[in-house]
Design an enzyme around this catalytic site. Structure first.
Site, PDB file in Angstrom:
ATOM      1  CB  SER A 175     -24.703  -0.764  -6.978  1.00  0.00           C
ATOM      2  OG  SER A 175     -23.794  -0.325  -7.922  1.00  0.00           O
TER       3      SER A 175
ATOM      4  CG  HIS B  35     -25.476  -1.739  -2.242  1.00  0.00           C
ATOM      5  ND1 HIS B  35     -26.642  -1.045  -2.457  1.00  0.00           N
ATOM      6  CD2 HIS B  35     -24.600  -1.290  -3.166  1.00  0.00           C
ATOM      7  CE1 HIS B  35     -26.463  -0.216  -3.479  1.00  0.00           C
ATOM      8  NE2 HIS B  35     -25.243  -0.350  -3.917  1.00  0.00           N
TER       9      HIS B  35
ATOM     10  CD  GLU C 247     -30.057  -1.766  -0.532  1.00  0.00           C
ATOM     11  OE1 GLU C 247     -31.259  -1.538  -0.735  1.00  0.00           O
ATOM     12  OE2 GLU C 247     -29.208  -1.758  -1.447  1.00  0.00           O
TER      13      GLU C 247
ATOM     14  CG  ASN D 150     -29.377   2.179  -6.020  1.00  0.00           C
ATOM     15  OD1 ASN D 150     -29.409   3.220  -5.374  1.00  0.00           O
ATOM     16  ND2 ASN D 150     -28.253   1.548  -6.295  1.00  0.00           N
TER      17      ASN D 150
HETATM   18  P1  NAI Z   1     -14.142   3.343  -8.776  1.00  0.00           P
HETATM   19  O1  NAI Z   1     -13.952   3.240 -10.227  1.00  0.00           O
HETATM   20  O2  NAI Z   1     -14.082   4.650  -8.106  1.00  0.00           O
HETATM   21  O3  NAI Z   1     -13.064   2.421  -8.048  1.00  0.00           O
HETATM   22  C1  NAI Z   1     -12.745   1.125  -8.424  1.00  0.00           C
HETATM   23  C2  NAI Z   1     -11.321   0.852  -7.967  1.00  0.00           C
HETATM   24  O4  NAI Z   1     -11.025  -0.521  -8.106  1.00  0.00           O
HETATM   25  C3  NAI Z   1     -10.255   1.607  -8.752  1.00  0.00           C
HETATM   26  O5  NAI Z   1      -9.448   2.313  -7.831  1.00  0.00           O
HETATM   27  C4  NAI Z   1      -9.472   0.526  -9.449  1.00  0.00           C
HETATM   28  O6  NAI Z   1      -8.108   0.844  -9.573  1.00  0.00           O
HETATM   29  C5  NAI Z   1      -9.687  -0.643  -8.530  1.00  0.00           C
HETATM   30  N1  NAI Z   1      -9.564  -1.960  -9.169  1.00  0.00           N
HETATM   31  C6  NAI Z   1     -10.181  -2.397 -10.285  1.00  0.00           C
HETATM   32  N2  NAI Z   1      -9.863  -3.681 -10.511  1.00  0.00           N
HETATM   33  C7  NAI Z   1      -9.046  -4.063  -9.502  1.00  0.00           C
HETATM   34  C8  NAI Z   1      -8.399  -5.289  -9.187  1.00  0.00           C
HETATM   35  N3  NAI Z   1      -8.566  -6.379  -9.920  1.00  0.00           N
HETATM   36  N4  NAI Z   1      -7.626  -5.323  -8.091  1.00  0.00           N
HETATM   37  C9  NAI Z   1      -7.452  -4.231  -7.332  1.00  0.00           C
HETATM   38  N5  NAI Z   1      -8.048  -3.061  -7.585  1.00  0.00           N
HETATM   39  C10 NAI Z   1      -8.839  -2.975  -8.661  1.00  0.00           C
HETATM   40  O7  NAI Z   1     -15.517   2.598  -8.459  1.00  0.00           O
HETATM   41  P2  NAI Z   1     -16.558   2.836  -7.275  1.00  0.00           P
HETATM   42  O8  NAI Z   1     -17.510   3.862  -7.663  1.00  0.00           O
HETATM   43  O9  NAI Z   1     -15.825   2.943  -6.006  1.00  0.00           O
HETATM   44  O10 NAI Z   1     -17.355   1.466  -7.305  1.00  0.00           O
HETATM   45  C11 NAI Z   1     -16.821   0.269  -6.763  1.00  0.00           C
HETATM   46  C12 NAI Z   1     -17.944  -0.712  -6.551  1.00  0.00           C
HETATM   47  O11 NAI Z   1     -18.880  -0.152  -5.655  1.00  0.00           O
HETATM   48  C13 NAI Z   1     -18.731  -1.078  -7.789  1.00  0.00           C
HETATM   49  O12 NAI Z   1     -19.077  -2.432  -7.704  1.00  0.00           O
HETATM   50  C14 NAI Z   1     -19.945  -0.193  -7.715  1.00  0.00           C
HETATM   51  O13 NAI Z   1     -21.067  -0.746  -8.366  1.00  0.00           O
HETATM   52  C15 NAI Z   1     -20.198  -0.154  -6.234  1.00  0.00           C
HETATM   53  N6  NAI Z   1     -20.924   0.996  -5.738  1.00  0.00           N
HETATM   54  C16 NAI Z   1     -20.665   2.262  -6.177  1.00  0.00           C
HETATM   55  C17 NAI Z   1     -21.356   3.342  -5.675  1.00  0.00           C
HETATM   56  C18 NAI Z   1     -21.038   4.736  -6.112  1.00  0.00           C
HETATM   57  O14 NAI Z   1     -21.826   5.654  -5.818  1.00  0.00           O
HETATM   58  N7  NAI Z   1     -19.936   4.972  -6.786  1.00  0.00           N
HETATM   59  C19 NAI Z   1     -22.402   3.167  -4.628  1.00  0.00           C
HETATM   60  C20 NAI Z   1     -22.552   1.811  -4.198  1.00  0.00           C
HETATM   61  C21 NAI Z   1     -21.846   0.782  -4.745  1.00  0.00           C
END
Ligand code: NAI
Length: 677
Positions: free
Chosen positions: A414, A435, A447, A485
């Site tokens: 994001s 996105h 997006e 955003n």
């Molecule tokens: P989160 O922290 O809930 O989940 C991330 C996951 O990735 C974790 O389960 C972790 O174990 C896993 N992970 C990390 N490195 C890894 C690797 N090398 N190989 C395999 N698994 C790995 O994060 P979230 O909130 O789901 O965000 C994920 C992405 O989505 C980010 O780029 C964030 O900017 C984007 N995003 C988040 C939003 C939100 O509201 N949380 C909305 C839109 C986009």
């Protein structure tokens, strides 16, 4: 007999079969043109003196998708709309008044004008699996005008009919039978037989229970109207959405008198259709159609998706794709995260699919994949790991050599520029942003982020993929915050600033909902998570002049993250914000409320103008689409740019100048306003 849209045949038993197959269209639609053709076909049917008539559709998409909404957008004055409505009344009455019985044979979509046409038949038979039938007109700011209110109340009774029309809900076949909208539900293979059978031995037409007449005739009618109003008021304000209130009034005055109902439909609907609300809602509908069309520009179709990162977003994206019929492998470094994601997926499947067999099938499609075995086979890889540049780049270095050459590589980042993420790829043209928004199952918009290097075809494929899984693709440029955003954040930050200045959260929220936002910004910030708001705002503040209210950091430092931690700006219990009653000195103060909503909304409008100037989206319409479907910007206002045009460019610019003098440079009008003028 044939005309452009209909063909008519008669079988050995003397039954007439009238097939609707609109020329040059994948779905049947009720336009002035098809209405004329229907009228002619009905005249020909009468001349056959058949034993009965079966009306059916030759389209696989369904019976009739509704009236021609593009034509609604072109109606200039109520008189013109009234003429068209009267014409539909005449044609439908011709069908209704035949001396022989008629059956509507319904499958797939049967909405709006489709349902009104079916109601003009003596009987309705619906196919069990595919049918979606209803009168969704209120969602477009009108109510059924082709005799639907008169015939639905007559066939179903007022309570069921008004319930259906006021919510605009579409029913599956069995619930439709339960409420008396259809007479019979059968599986596909028995449809035709069931219709012939019904005409061989026509049963007496269905009538609602006797007490419905009683309600309509006595003072109970007045009380019921009050009850309808009370129910509607929980969902919509009359000044924002007049249609359901007009429908209740129309019903109260005319129910039981068929001709009066038709006359009142004509007057009310033709007036509503020319109103600002309806025209804006039609606009929102057409913008949605435009995004759908963007998803059709490439024939790309995925069978297998590999998602890396099974957290909040990745887990839910994987579940959504499995729900929509794709094979999904879900990779995460943590078993525990995978377990949680699968648990959430199960809940989603149960809620959406209900049927145990379908739930199990969706489950079979979602495969936890710690070893990343899915990478080599997937058509699409969606990366949704931590928001960390190095971690993402390192992951791509592992993925790229193992991916299929034609597979799509998409990131859900994001805030990290695609250009940075693509730096170490052998082929940076293949990286695109997909996105998604949180919660994935609820938010329709995705997006499609185009980096400087992203190949056009890759972006088009990503849009097609978004469409394939039932989302609305919005192409945006890779720039901080993308579109949604970026517009949302100044609005949220202004709300937090007001909070910091002592305005209660409930007052701020109600100023925004009075404007027409579906949820107030303080409640929204709590729902999204204050840590996430702080992170996104922090990233935006690196790129654009923007000051962050201290309160936001204090809350996060204190562990008050909002809904997920049980407390943020509000205390949360059982998933609901506990809102204190509004203090007396804030009640009934339209001037103060207007000042608050202007401070929040105008910051969003100013940012919208900046986005347009920078080319974050290609045009004003797509900006409005993003705002309506991504930020929830009041749909009946048609989007920020439409609102600006309606309220007057100069008056908004002046208001910004005024606010700048009083509250500071966050209100400094963007240079894009001049270009707009
Ligand atoms: P989160 O922290 O809930 O989940 C991330 C996951 O990735 C974790 O389960 C972790 O174990 C896993 N992970 C990390 N490195 C890894 C690797 N090398 N190989 C395999 N698994 C790995 O994060 P979230 O909130 O789901 O965000 C994920 C992405 O989505 C980010 O780029 C964030 O900017 C984007 N995003 C988040 C939003 C939100 O509201 N949380 C909305 C839109 C986009």
């Amino acid at each position: 007999m044939m005309n452009t849209h209909f063909h008519l045949e008669q079988d050995d038993e003397g039954i007439a079969w009238l097939h609707f197959d609109m020329a040059d269209s994948s779905a049947n639609i009720l336009s002035m043109d098809t209405l004329d053709a229907l009228d002619q076909a009905l005249i020909n049917t009468a001349q056959m003196h058949p034993r009965g008539l079966i009306l059916l559709s030759d389209k696989s998409s369904g019976f009739l998708a509704g009236a021609d909404i593009h034509a609604f957008a072109k109606v200039e004055e109520p008189k013109q709309a009234a003429e068209q409505i009267r014409k539909a009344h005449r044609v439908f009455s011709r069908l209704e008044n035949f001396s022989f019985p008629s059956v509507a044979l319904i499958h797939g979509f049967c909405l709006g004008g489709g349902t009104e046409l079916a109601l003009a038949c003596t009987y309705r038979i619906a196919e069990n699996d595919s049918t979606r039938i209803g009168l969704p007109e209120v969602r477009l700011g009108i109510f059924p005008g082709f005799g639907g209110t008169a015939r639905a109340t007559q066939a179903m009774g007022s309570i069921a009919a008004m319930g259906m029309m006021l919510t605009g809900r579409a029913y599956r076949a069995k619930p439709a039978k339960r409420i008396g909208l259809v007479d019979l539900v059968v599986p596909q293979r028995q449809l035709r037989n069931a219709a012939s059978q019904m005409l061989r031995n026509p049963p007496p037409p269905r009538r609602p229970p006797w007490w419905n007449r009683l309600i309509e005739m006595t003072p109970a009618r007045q009380a019921l109207a009050e009850w309808f109003r009370y129910q509607v008021a929980k969902k919509a304000k009359p000044e924002h959405y007049p249609a359901p209130y007009r429908l209740i009034d129309h019903w109260r005055r005319t129910v039981g008198d068929f001709d009066a109902m038709l006359e009142s439909e004509t007057r009310n609907v033709s007036e509503l259709i020319c109103g600002d609300t309806t025209q804006s809602l039609i606009r929102a509908f057409l913008l949605r159609e435009r995004m759908k069309a963007i998803g059709k520009q490439s024939p790309f179709e995925a069978a297998h998706v590999h998602v890396v990162g099974g957290g909040v977003m990745g887990g839910d994206i994987a579940a959504w794709c499995a729900l929509r019929g794709l094979r999904v492998t879900l990779q995460d470094q943590s078993h525990q995260q995978l377990r949680r994601a699968i648990g959430r997926a199960h809940k989603l499947f149960r809620r959406r699919l209900r049927d145990h067999r379908l739930v199990m099938e969706a489950f079979d499609r979602l495969i936890p994949d710690v070893r990343a075995a899915g990478v080599a086979h997937a058509d699409v890889i969606v990366e949704a790991i931590f928001e960390d540049t190095e971690a993402k780049q390192a992951l791509y270095a592992e993925l790229e050599p193992r991916m299929r050459a034609d597979a799509l590589l998409a990131t859900n980042t994001s805030s990290i520029p695609l250009e940075t993420l693509a730096e170490k790829l052998a082929d940076p043209t293949r990286l695109v942003g997909l996105h998604f928004f949180n919660p994935v199952a609820k938010m329709m918009l995705v997006e499609i982020v185009h980096g400087q290097a992203t190949h056009d075809e890759v972006a088009a494929n990503a849009a097609a993929f978004a469409r394939q899984i039932g989302k609305l693709p919005l192409p945006v440029k890779s720039s901080p915050g993308f579109l949604v955003n970026r517009m949302l954040m100044p609005y949220l930050l202004e709300a937090v600033a007001l909070y910091e200045q002592g305005v209660p959260g409930t007052v701020i929220d109600s100023a925004a909902t009075d404007f027409g936002m579906p949820m107030g910004p303080i409640e929204l910030a709590d729902t999204v998570g204050l840590d996430i708001c702080l992170h996104v705002a922090g990233k935006l503040a690196e790129a654009f002049p923007m000051s962050l209210p201290k309160t936001l950091r204090h809350q996060v430092d204190a562990g008050r993250l909002g809904k997920k931690s049980g407390e943020g700006f509000y205390v949360w219990k059982e998933g609901r914000a506990q809102k204190p009653a509004m203090e007396k000195n804030w009640r009934g103060q339209p001037e103060k409320q207007r000042e608050l909503s202007d401070r929040m909304i105008l910051r969003m409008l100013n940012e919208a103008v900046a986005c347009l100037r920078e080319g974050v989206v290609t045009d004003a319409d797509l900006l409005d689409a993003g705002a309506i479907y991504g930020t929830g910007f009041a749909p009946f206002r048609g989007g920020p740019m439409h609102y600006i045009r309606n309220r007057g460019l100069h008056s908004i610019e002046q208001r910004l100048n005024e606010l700048e003098k009083r509250h500071g440079e966050q209100f400094h009008a963007d240079s894009g306003w001049h270009a707009l003028a």
